[in-house]
Motif scaffolding. Structure first.
Motif, PDB file in Angstrom:
ATOM      1  N   VAL A  79      22.608 -32.630  88.476  1.00  0.00           N
ATOM      2  CA  VAL A  79      22.374 -31.716  87.357  1.00  0.00           C
ATOM      3  C   VAL A  79      22.958 -32.297  86.074  1.00  0.00           C
ATOM      4  O   VAL A  79      22.321 -32.274  85.010  1.00  0.00           O
ATOM      5  N   THR A  80      24.168 -32.835  86.165  1.00  0.00           N
ATOM      6  CA  THR A  80      24.818 -33.409  84.984  1.00  0.00           C
ATOM      7  C   THR A  80      24.022 -34.588  84.449  1.00  0.00           C
ATOM      8  O   THR A  80      23.800 -34.705  83.231  1.00  0.00           O
ATOM      9  N   VAL A  84      22.258 -34.430  80.766  1.00  0.00           N
ATOM     10  CA  VAL A  84      22.680 -35.328  79.688  1.00  0.00           C
ATOM     11  C   VAL A  84      21.532 -36.243  79.260  1.00  0.00           C
ATOM     12  O   VAL A  84      21.335 -36.491  78.067  1.00  0.00           O
ATOM     13  N   LEU A  85      20.758 -36.735  80.228  1.00  0.00           N
ATOM     14  CA  LEU A  85      19.635 -37.603  79.880  1.00  0.00           C
ATOM     15  C   LEU A  85      18.571 -36.859  79.072  1.00  0.00           C
ATOM     16  O   LEU A  85      17.920 -37.449  78.202  1.00  0.00           O
ATOM     17  N   PRO A  89      18.308 -37.312  73.905  1.00  0.00           N
ATOM     18  CA  PRO A  89      17.201 -37.490  72.940  1.00  0.00           C
ATOM     19  C   PRO A  89      17.045 -36.307  71.990  1.00  0.00           C
ATOM     20  O   PRO A  89      16.732 -36.504  70.814  1.00  0.00           O
ATOM     21  N   VAL A  90      17.247 -35.091  72.499  1.00  0.00           N
ATOM     22  CA  VAL A  90      17.132 -33.916  71.637  1.00  0.00           C
ATOM     23  C   VAL A  90      18.213 -33.953  70.560  1.00  0.00           C
ATOM     24  O   VAL A  90      17.946 -33.707  69.369  1.00  0.00           O
ATOM     25  N   ALA A  91      19.449 -34.252  70.968  1.00  0.00           N
ATOM     26  CA  ALA A  91      20.542 -34.319  70.001  1.00  0.00           C
ATOM     27  C   ALA A  91      20.327 -35.457  69.004  1.00  0.00           C
ATOM     28  O   ALA A  91      20.606 -35.308  67.807  1.00  0.00           O
ATOM     29  N   ALA A 171      25.057 -29.197  76.714  1.00  0.00           N
ATOM     30  CA  ALA A 171      25.094 -30.650  76.579  1.00  0.00           C
ATOM     31  C   ALA A 171      24.580 -31.106  75.220  1.00  0.00           C
ATOM     32  O   ALA A 171      25.084 -32.081  74.658  1.00  0.00           O
ATOM     33  N   ILE A 172      23.578 -30.420  74.692  1.00  0.00           N
ATOM     34  CA  ILE A 172      22.984 -30.837  73.414  1.00  0.00           C
ATOM     35  C   ILE A 172      23.989 -30.722  72.279  1.00  0.00           C
ATOM     36  O   ILE A 172      24.142 -31.650  71.463  1.00  0.00           O
ATOM     37  N   LEU A 173      24.701 -29.619  72.204  1.00  0.00           N
ATOM     38  CA  LEU A 173      25.553 -29.347  71.046  1.00  0.00           C
ATOM     39  C   LEU A 173      26.715 -30.330  70.903  1.00  0.00           C
ATOM     40  O   LEU A 173      26.941 -30.850  69.804  1.00  0.00           O
TER      41      LEU A 173
END
Length: 289
Positions: A79-80, A84-85, A89-91, A171-173
């Motif tokens: 899950v981690t 993160v993967l 890219p979003v971040a 994870a994104i923030l």
């Protein structure tokens, strides 16, 4: 000077005291209670307050606990990794591509999943992946399949998918915050020295973003270990994790000492793994530097 420093310290203590007391009462006391119960004996519908290490011996000698703990760690790691993967890219897009005047809107959109209950989001994935769910109904209406696909639900993959979606904003923030702190002139310097975009990302952007990646890993990995709703609903109870085992001991079997020993043991294992991960990350950053 010393008097002024003393007044500032006292003022800071008064500001910190209320949340500190709240944290101790809401977090410290329950943890200490669980720790104390783990050293007690289990009686018939009661807890015998006599010191014993038998609960911990039973936990470490139980092959079922070892199997479930390894499964929980494996699921949490998958899950981690997936979260993160998908989050990086979003971040990165949010930090480097989105115009500054639009970033607040994007952050607002990313936090929308927090508006709904975690339980509702899990149920939604069950509706999507179910035997008569959205995916199966859509494929049947398009003539792609004749019978509903049974492998979409009640397996490790569906659990990982649901948890990765649930924890994606966490994870994104932090990754976005780390990327925002990067001095853009460093990237320009790498390009001026003849580095390609890929090598500049690998040698400059990624190492500088590692604190955010590290925070994202810990923020996702640690709570996933303790998740019991998703394995129960999306896994159908066929793929229990350590939290489900603790719940069973605490509620179904009413063995609070053994359940407490399971909880403390799981917390210690996660704490050791988190400490090792932090140490390896620091060593990696020193080597890269």
């Amino acid at each position: 000077m010393a008097v002024a420093n003393g007044k500032e310290a006292a003022q800071g203590l008064r500001i910190v005291a209320p949340p500190l007391v709240y944290a101790v009462l809401m977090l410290g006391v329950p943890l200490l209670t669980i720790l104390a119960y783990s050293f007690f004996k289990d009686g018939y519908l009661t807890v015998v307050r006599e010191f014993t290490l038998e609960n911990y011996r039973a936990v470490w000698a139980d092959p079922i606990f070892r199997t479930i703990m390894i499964r929980s760690l494996s699921v949490a790691a998958m899950v981690t990794l997936a979260t993160v993967l998908l989050a990086f890219p979003v971040a990165y897009f949010l930090s480097f591509v989105v115009p500054p005047d639009r970033k607040a809107l994007w952050i607002f959109l990313i936090t929308i999943p927090f508006w709904t209950s975690y339980l509702i989001r899990v149920f939604l994935w069950k509706v999507i992946l179910g035997f008569n769910g959205v995916i199966n109904s859509g494929l049947k209406s398009l003539g792609v399949i004749d019978q509903p696909l049974s492998f979409l639900l009640y397996n490790t993959g569906s659990i990982v998918m649901t948890l990765a979606h649930a924890y994606a904003p966490f994870a994104i923030l932090p990754i976005y915050v780390a990327l925002e702190k990067i001095d853009r002139s460093l990237l320009e310097a790498g390009r001026d020295l003849g580095e390609s975009r890929a090598m500049t990302f690998w040698r400059v952007t990624l190492p500088l973003a590692m604190p955010g990646v590290l925070a994202a890993v810990l923020i996702v990995f640690i709570p996933v270990i303790g998740d019991y709703v998703t394995p129960a609903l999306i896994g159908g109870g066929k793929i229990p994790m350590v939290a489900n085992m603790i719940q069973s001991q605490m509620l179904d079997q009413d063995n609070r000492p053994l359940g407490s020993a399971l909880a403390v043991t799981a917390m210690l294992i996660v704490a050791v793994l988190a400490a090792l991960f932090l140490a390896l990350n620091r060593r990696f950053l020193r080597v890269r530097q």
